[in-house]
Design an enzyme around this catalytic site. Structure first.
Site, PDB file in Angstrom:
ATOM      1  N   GLY A 146       0.839  -1.183   0.000  1.00  0.00           N
ATOM      2  CA  GLY A 146       0.000   0.000   0.000  1.00  0.00           C
ATOM      3  C   GLY A 146       0.877   1.237   0.000  1.00  0.00           C
ATOM      4  O   GLY A 146       2.017   1.206  -0.475  1.00  0.00           O
ATOM      5  N   ILE A 148       2.400   2.689   2.464  1.00  0.00           N
ATOM      6  CA  ILE A 148       3.622   2.525   3.250  1.00  0.00           C
ATOM      7  C   ILE A 148       4.612   1.649   2.497  1.00  0.00           C
ATOM      8  O   ILE A 148       5.817   1.941   2.467  1.00  0.00           O
ATOM      9  CB  ILE A 148       3.298   1.957   4.641  1.00  0.00           C
ATOM     10  CG1 ILE A 148       2.593   3.036   5.472  1.00  0.00           C
ATOM     11  CG2 ILE A 148       4.561   1.474   5.345  1.00  0.00           C
ATOM     12  CD1 ILE A 148       2.152   2.599   6.848  1.00  0.00           C
ATOM     13  N   ARG A 228       2.036  -5.374  11.901  1.00  0.00           N
ATOM     14  CA  ARG A 228       1.464  -5.622  13.224  1.00  0.00           C
ATOM     15  C   ARG A 228       2.063  -6.914  13.744  1.00  0.00           C
ATOM     16  O   ARG A 228       2.359  -7.832  12.977  1.00  0.00           O
ATOM     17  CB  ARG A 228      -0.063  -5.738  13.157  1.00  0.00           C
ATOM     18  CG  ARG A 228      -0.789  -4.422  12.913  1.00  0.00           C
ATOM     19  CD  ARG A 228      -0.699  -3.519  14.136  1.00  0.00           C
ATOM     20  NE  ARG A 228      -1.546  -2.345  14.016  1.00  0.00           N
ATOM     21  CZ  ARG A 228      -1.142  -1.175  13.526  1.00  0.00           C
ATOM     22  NH1 ARG A 228       0.113  -1.050  13.092  1.00  0.00           N
ATOM     23  NH2 ARG A 228      -1.966  -0.154  13.488  1.00  0.00           N
ATOM     24  N   ASP A 251       9.653  -4.037  14.634  1.00  0.00           N
ATOM     25  CA  ASP A 251       9.128  -2.858  15.326  1.00  0.00           C
ATOM     26  C   ASP A 251       7.840  -3.196  16.066  1.00  0.00           C
ATOM     27  O   ASP A 251       7.394  -2.424  16.900  1.00  0.00           O
ATOM     28  CB  ASP A 251       8.865  -1.719  14.333  1.00  0.00           C
ATOM     29  CG  ASP A 251       8.417  -0.445  15.031  1.00  0.00           C
ATOM     30  OD1 ASP A 251       9.092  -0.043  16.003  1.00  0.00           O
ATOM     31  OD2 ASP A 251       7.381   0.140  14.636  1.00  0.00           O
ATOM     32  N   HIS A 275       7.651  -0.441  18.734  1.00  0.00           N
ATOM     33  CA  HIS A 275       6.510   0.091  17.981  1.00  0.00           C
ATOM     34  C   HIS A 275       6.621   1.612  17.833  1.00  0.00           C
ATOM     35  O   HIS A 275       5.755   2.375  18.262  1.00  0.00           O
ATOM     36  CB  HIS A 275       5.187  -0.282  18.646  1.00  0.00           C
ATOM     37  CG  HIS A 275       4.027  -0.229  17.698  1.00  0.00           C
ATOM     38  ND1 HIS A 275       2.877  -0.973  17.893  1.00  0.00           N
ATOM     39  CD2 HIS A 275       3.822   0.479  16.551  1.00  0.00           C
ATOM     40  CE1 HIS A 275       2.006  -0.718  16.907  1.00  0.00           C
ATOM     41  NE2 HIS A 275       2.568   0.162  16.098  1.00  0.00           N
TER      42      HIS A 275
END
Length: 316
Positions: A146, A148, A228, A251, A275
């Site tokens: 997408g 990102i 995620r 992350d 994160h």
């Protein structure tokens, strides 16, 4: 327009908000700023736990728009079933691309060039030389192409990578080349030196990087997760890390945050950041621009940007 707009940023700190709505500041405090039933436009607090974010949603009987300040929407999905039909859910496309793209490259370069080892050696006062892999000439696979994913590729280009392969939910063609469907992922994994996860968390992607996925990665490959935590099967990843066959830069983790005693902290070949892909100095100006644009569109009854879904009878 007299309907309430709930903002997690004080409205006096946002230049350009349209006149009309009553702006209420709420960033997750115990007390609501007003009756949730009067809220028409709910901007979800950023980087707050899911239960807190969805807490007022069950009482928002007249809400028309729910706007996240994150690219992902998984943290508000538990509350969607409590909303009336016709509510538009919008994400923050355009807010986090720069920061997440930067961190992705930082994690890749730090992992390949051994920066954590240098920091530990510095603490010991030790001059730690050696031969390290470069990002140049590597094959990179981006899973989740997408906005990102595109931003990550933008930042990869100057590093002279050999090839970038792109995977998304559905096949398409971009100016940079083809985007492969998820069904082609098993054939692409063995060719990649660096595998980047930047996909949303959905039922399709939950546990995507499981034992089979990881086993298809080539020996010595690097897995980077800026998506995620639950996109990766932590148990399967630990097994691969402990064997020394692959390395990882994460992350996000599952669970999150990691408990002090979690074995992922001490697994060989892993670099963990807490994160922090989105929360940087780049966040606030971009978030404010998004909110000003969306709220002007809302007040003027123009189409909103970044509409992910509209609630209907099936979500009640």
């Amino acid at each position: 327009m007299t309907a309430d707009v709930w903002l997690p940023i004080p409205p006096e700190e946002i230049d350009g908000l349209p006149e009309g709505p009553d702006y209420r500041f709420w960033n997750g405090g115990e007390d609501f700023p007003a009756d949730p039933a009067d809220c028409a436009f709910y901007v979800v607090p950023y980087m707050k736990p899911s239960p807190l974010c969805v807490r007022p949603m069950g009482r928002m009987a007249n809400v028309q728009v729910v706007q996240t300040l994150s690219a992902g929407i998984d943290h508000v999905q538990p509350g969607l079933g409590h909303l009336p039909a016709g509510v538009r859910l919008c994400n923050a496309r355009g807010v986090h691309e720069a920061s997440t793209g930067e961190l992705t490259l930082a994690l890749i370069l730090a992992s390949l060039r051994g920066i954590p080892d240098f920091v530990r050696a510095q603490d010991r006062g030790e001059w730690l030389g050696g031969f390290r892999p470069a990002l140049a000439d590597k094959n990179v696979l981006i899973v989740g192409y997408g906005s990102i994913g595109e931003a990550i590729e933008d930042r990869l280009v100057p590093f002279e990578v050999a090839r970038v392969a792109r995977v998304a939910r559905s096949e398409r063609t971009t100016a940079r080349g083809p985007v492969h469907p998820l069904t082609e992922l098993p054939a692409l994994l063995p060719e990649a030196d660096v595998v980047i996860l930047s996909t949303p968390l959905t039922e399709t992607t939950r546990g995507l990087a499981g034992a089979d996925f990881l086993s298809r990665m080539k020996d010595g490959a690097l897995l980077v997760n800026v998506a995620r935590g639950p996109v990766v099967d932590t148990k399967a990843l630990l097994a691969e890390l402990e064997s020394g066959r692959i390395t990882a830069a994460l992350d996000v983790t599952d669970p999150e945050p990691l408990a002090r005693e979690h074995p992922l902290w001490r697994a060989p070949g892993v670099l963990i950041s807490p994160h922090v892909g989105g929360p940087t100095s780049a966040f606030l100006p971009r978030a404010k621009r998004l909110l000003v644009d969306q709220l002007n569109r809302y007040v003027n009854r123009e189409p909103l940007r970044n509409v992910i879904l509209t609630t209907g009878a099936s979500t009640r």
